[in-house]
Design a protein around this motif. Structure first.
Motif, short mmCIF file in Angstrom:
data_model
loop_
_atom_site.label_atom_id
_atom_site.label_comp_id
_atom_site.label_asym_id
_atom_site.label_seq_id
_atom_site.Cartn_x
_atom_site.Cartn_y
_atom_site.Cartn_z
N PHE A 383 87.77 17.97 57.94
CA PHE A 383 87.83 17.02 56.83
C PHE A 383 87.69 17.74 55.49
O PHE A 383 87.09 18.82 55.40
N TYR A 384 88.24 17.12 54.45
CA TYR A 384 88.31 17.73 53.12
C TYR A 384 87.26 17.14 52.21
O TYR A 384 87.13 15.91 52.09
N LEU A 385 86.47 18.03 51.57
CA LEU A 385 85.48 17.60 50.58
C LEU A 385 85.89 18.17 49.23
O LEU A 385 85.70 19.36 48.98
N PRO A 386 86.48 17.35 48.34
CA PRO A 386 86.85 17.86 47.01
C PRO A 386 85.60 18.21 46.20
O PRO A 386 84.61 17.47 46.22
N ILE A 387 85.64 19.35 45.53
CA ILE A 387 84.55 19.75 44.63
C ILE A 387 84.99 19.60 43.17
O ILE A 387 84.27 19.08 42.34
N ILE A 388 86.20 20.07 42.87
CA ILE A 388 86.80 19.82 41.55
C ILE A 388 87.97 18.87 41.76
O ILE A 388 88.89 19.17 42.51
N GLU A 389 87.90 17.69 41.14
CA GLU A 389 88.97 16.71 41.28
C GLU A 389 90.15 17.09 40.39
O GLU A 389 89.98 17.72 39.34
N GLU A 399 79.60 21.51 41.53
CA GLU A 399 78.79 21.94 42.69
C GLU A 399 78.64 20.81 43.69
O GLU A 399 78.54 19.63 43.32
N GLN A 400 78.64 21.18 44.98
CA GLN A 400 78.35 20.25 46.07
C GLN A 400 77.37 20.92 47.02
O GLN A 400 77.39 22.15 47.19
N ILE A 401 76.49 20.13 47.62
CA ILE A 401 75.50 20.65 48.57
C ILE A 401 75.97 20.35 49.99
O ILE A 401 76.32 19.20 50.31
N VAL A 402 76.00 21.38 50.85
CA VAL A 402 76.32 21.20 52.27
C VAL A 402 75.17 21.78 53.09
O VAL A 402 74.36 22.57 52.59
N SER A 403 75.13 21.40 54.37
CA SER A 403 74.03 21.90 55.22
C SER A 403 74.55 22.22 56.61
O SER A 403 75.66 21.83 56.99
N VAL A 447 73.16 24.71 51.42
CA VAL A 447 73.88 25.68 50.59
C VAL A 447 74.57 24.95 49.44
O VAL A 447 75.24 23.93 49.66
N ALA A 448 74.36 25.46 48.23
CA ALA A 448 75.04 24.91 47.06
C ALA A 448 76.38 25.64 46.89
O ALA A 448 76.40 26.86 46.75
N VAL A 449 77.46 24.90 46.97
CA VAL A 449 78.80 25.48 46.80
C VAL A 449 79.30 25.12 45.41
O VAL A 449 79.49 23.95 45.09
N ARG A 450 79.47 26.13 44.56
CA ARG A 450 79.92 25.91 43.18
C ARG A 450 81.30 26.51 42.98
O ARG A 450 81.53 27.67 43.29
N PHE A 451 82.21 25.70 42.45
CA PHE A 451 83.55 26.15 42.09
C PHE A 451 83.65 26.26 40.58
O PHE A 451 83.23 25.34 39.86
N THR A 452 84.21 27.36 40.11
CA THR A 452 84.50 27.53 38.67
C THR A 452 85.98 27.83 38.53
O THR A 452 86.50 28.76 39.14
N TYR A 453 86.65 27.01 37.73
CA TYR A 453 88.10 27.11 37.56
C TYR A 453 88.38 27.42 36.09
O TYR A 453 87.93 26.69 35.20
#
Length: 569
Positions: A383-389, A399-403, A447-453
């Protein structure tokens, strides 16, 4: 000096911001448009531009076109015995444009702003930057093509505030951007597009129509079986498209198996052939309007960019969709290159542009693969979890938190995707990071997943393990199909060994290539006359006397123009 480059599917242009205004730079033939075509001549030297395009029909195995569509892939194109990647072919075009700029400006050029389709993926953008690097250019900025068009158009706006939509239909790609101009700030509200929809597809529709109408009954059933016939059909399709802009009918004629085949079509026939393509133009428009939360009536202007917008059927569609005639203040072939020059001026901090501020958006969503719980202890991946729309203003960081989902899980596999679908299998894979984590019961490690674009459309992913504070970064570089730094060095060395056709001899080579193409297409007395005129010109070339060559070249060009007009451009 920073130059602006519109690296197009069909044609490319180079420009510069100088003395407070845009200047388009002509190529060695004095034309603003340089066909994005690369070929090899009889001596194995590289030809770029019109000379190469003229050889598409006569030497299809030694010529390549429309390679921009394959940027970011590992597709190889064979020219003779040599294989080239899309970014290498693009680099040869860029190198030619760089040489034109250096001759025009009288100084070395090392930096450039290059435009890309708004809907180019991360891999395609990286491949474009690599193409610049292979051409000896430092790419200061990648700017989305409709954004560049809007930037050029915005400077011509008299109103201090306006909302407008840029309809950018080029040779190989289609982009839509909706922008708002207020108090010197030009803000992109939304972008959408289709990377495989452009003028080339309208040509292909005509080719398919020709084969269905007259080709099949004469044994021409497969348009790709004979490369020379196919390239001739492409040329005839281009000429038919142009003819239909000012006439109710057009005729396509090709020589197949020694027999001339002709088909006369009306603008109604063309419209019917192109109906599926026109339907595809609607979806990105509706998507961009939805994302910007605007209606067509809220727009002050609709601006056209890209050579394919010259077609009356495209302009009629735009007028019908928006209830108004589109703005045509600027040449659609040139408007993106003009915007690239403006962006180059902004990068150089030119005083004349100090009042202009430009913002852009990320045209697609970026996210990761996650597993969803379907029941007690049952998880389903994919499944897809968008972080930057999509259409978030850039630069941006989210940022999104996953475990973890399994007891004593030793690592977290973070797979990164681009797209809008709910399932990752329907999106574009960008890269992966395997993150070691302490063994704990399921759900206790987060885990904090951070995307920078960034403004060039390049993505960096950072993962932080909350329990340990350990960080891992992944600059998405190893996209499938994108060259590694080591491969870039290797390809740089290979390209440096290529022999480039002398620039000063390009007008002669272009004219001879055009004469060769026409010779294959003509019959009877015209063919004999052309052979005589060509031989006469080649004899003058042997003298190496420019005083004799120039009038002879003019004479042969006039002779060719009488036969077929001014060619493709």
């Amino acid at each position: 000096m920073i130059i602006g480059i519109d690296l197009g599917t069909t044609n490319s242009l180079v420009s510069v911001w100088r003395d407070g205004q845009v200047e388009l730079i002509p190529n060695a033939l004095g034309d603003m448009l340089t066909p994005s075509v690369v070929g090899l001549d009889a001596d194995g030297a590289v030809l770029v531009g019109l000379a190469a395009r003229e050889r598409l029909i006569t030497h299809p195995q030694l010529t390549a076109a429309v390679f921009k569509r394959y940027m970011g892939s590992d597709r190889k194109t064979l020219l003779g015995s040599q294989a080239f990647r899309p970014e290498e072919l693009s680099a040869l075009v860029l190198k030619s444009l760089k040489a034109d700029a250096e001759r025009y400006l009288g100084e070395p050029v090392e930096e450039a702003v290059i435009t890309v389709p708004a809907y180019f993926s991360d891999a395609q953008r990286k491949a474009t930057k690599i193409a610049g690097q292979l051409a000896g250019l430092k790419v200061e900025r990648l700017v989305n093509e409709p954004t560049a068009a809007a930037l050029a158009y915005g400077l011509h706006q008299s109103e201090p505030e306006s909302r407008f939509l840029v309809f950018d239909l080029g040779g190989g790609t289609f982009d839509i951007s909706i922008l708002e101009l207020f108090e010197g700030v030009m803000e992109v509200r939304a972008s959408a597009g289709d990377n495989f929809l452009g003028g080339e597809d309208f040509s292909e529709a005509l080719i398919d129509g020709f084969i269905a109408a007259v080709g099949k009954q004469h044994g021409l059933t497969d348009k790709t079986a004979d490369p020379a016939v196919y390239q001739n059909l492409r040329k005839q399709a281009e000429q038919a498209k142009r003819a239909l802009t000012g006439a109710p009918t057009a005729t396509m004629t090709v020589l197949h198996a020694g027999e001339p085949l002709s088909w006369t079509l009306s603008d109604g026939d063309f419209l019917k052939l192109c109906e599926p393509l026109l339907k595809r133009l609607r979806e990105p428009i509706e998507k961009a309007l939805r994302d910007s939360r605007l209606k067509a009536i809220d727009l002050d202007q609709v601006v056209l960019a890209g050579g394919a917008t010259r077609k009356p059927l495209v302009r009629k569609l735009v007028a019908k969709l928006f209830g108004r005639m589109p703005a045509m203040n600027l040449n659609p072939d040139e408007v993106v290159a003009r915007g690239a020059a403006v962006m180059a001026g902004l990068k150089a901090r030119d005083v004349a542009l100090s009042e202009v501020v430009m913002t852009d958006v990320c045209p697609y969503s970026l996210g990761i693969e996650v597993s969803e719980q379907l029941g007690p202890g049952r998880f389903q991946p994919g499944f897809y979890l968008p972080i930057i729309e999509r259409n978030s203003v850039v630069p941006i960081s989210r940022e999104q938190i996953v475990s973890t989902i399994v007891d004593n899980q030793p690592a977290l596999h973070v797979s990164i995707f681009q797209g809008e679908s709910r399932l990752v299998k329907d999106n574009i894979f960008l890269g992966e990071l395997i993150l070691p984590v302490p063994p704990r019961p399921a759900g206790q490690i987060s885990v904090a997943v951070r995307f920078t674009y960034d403004v060039n459309g390049l993505l960096e992913a950072e993962m932080t393990v909350a329990e340990t504070g350990e960080k891992h970064r992944l600059l998405i570089e190893d996209n499938p199909g994108v060259l590694s730094p080591e491969q870039i060095e290797e390809r740089l060395a290979a390209l440096a060994k290529l022999k480039i056709h002398p620039r000063e001899l390009l007008p002669n080579a272009t004219l001879l290539a055009r004469a060769d193409r026409l010779y294959q297409q003509l019959l009877g007395e015209q063919r004999q006359w052309l052979a005589q005129e060509t031989a006469r010109f080649q004899a003058v070339l042997e003298s190496q006397d420019e005083a004799l060559i120039l009038p002879a070249r003019t004479e042969l060009k006039q002779f060719l123009d009488e036969i077929e007009g001014d060619g493709w451009l």
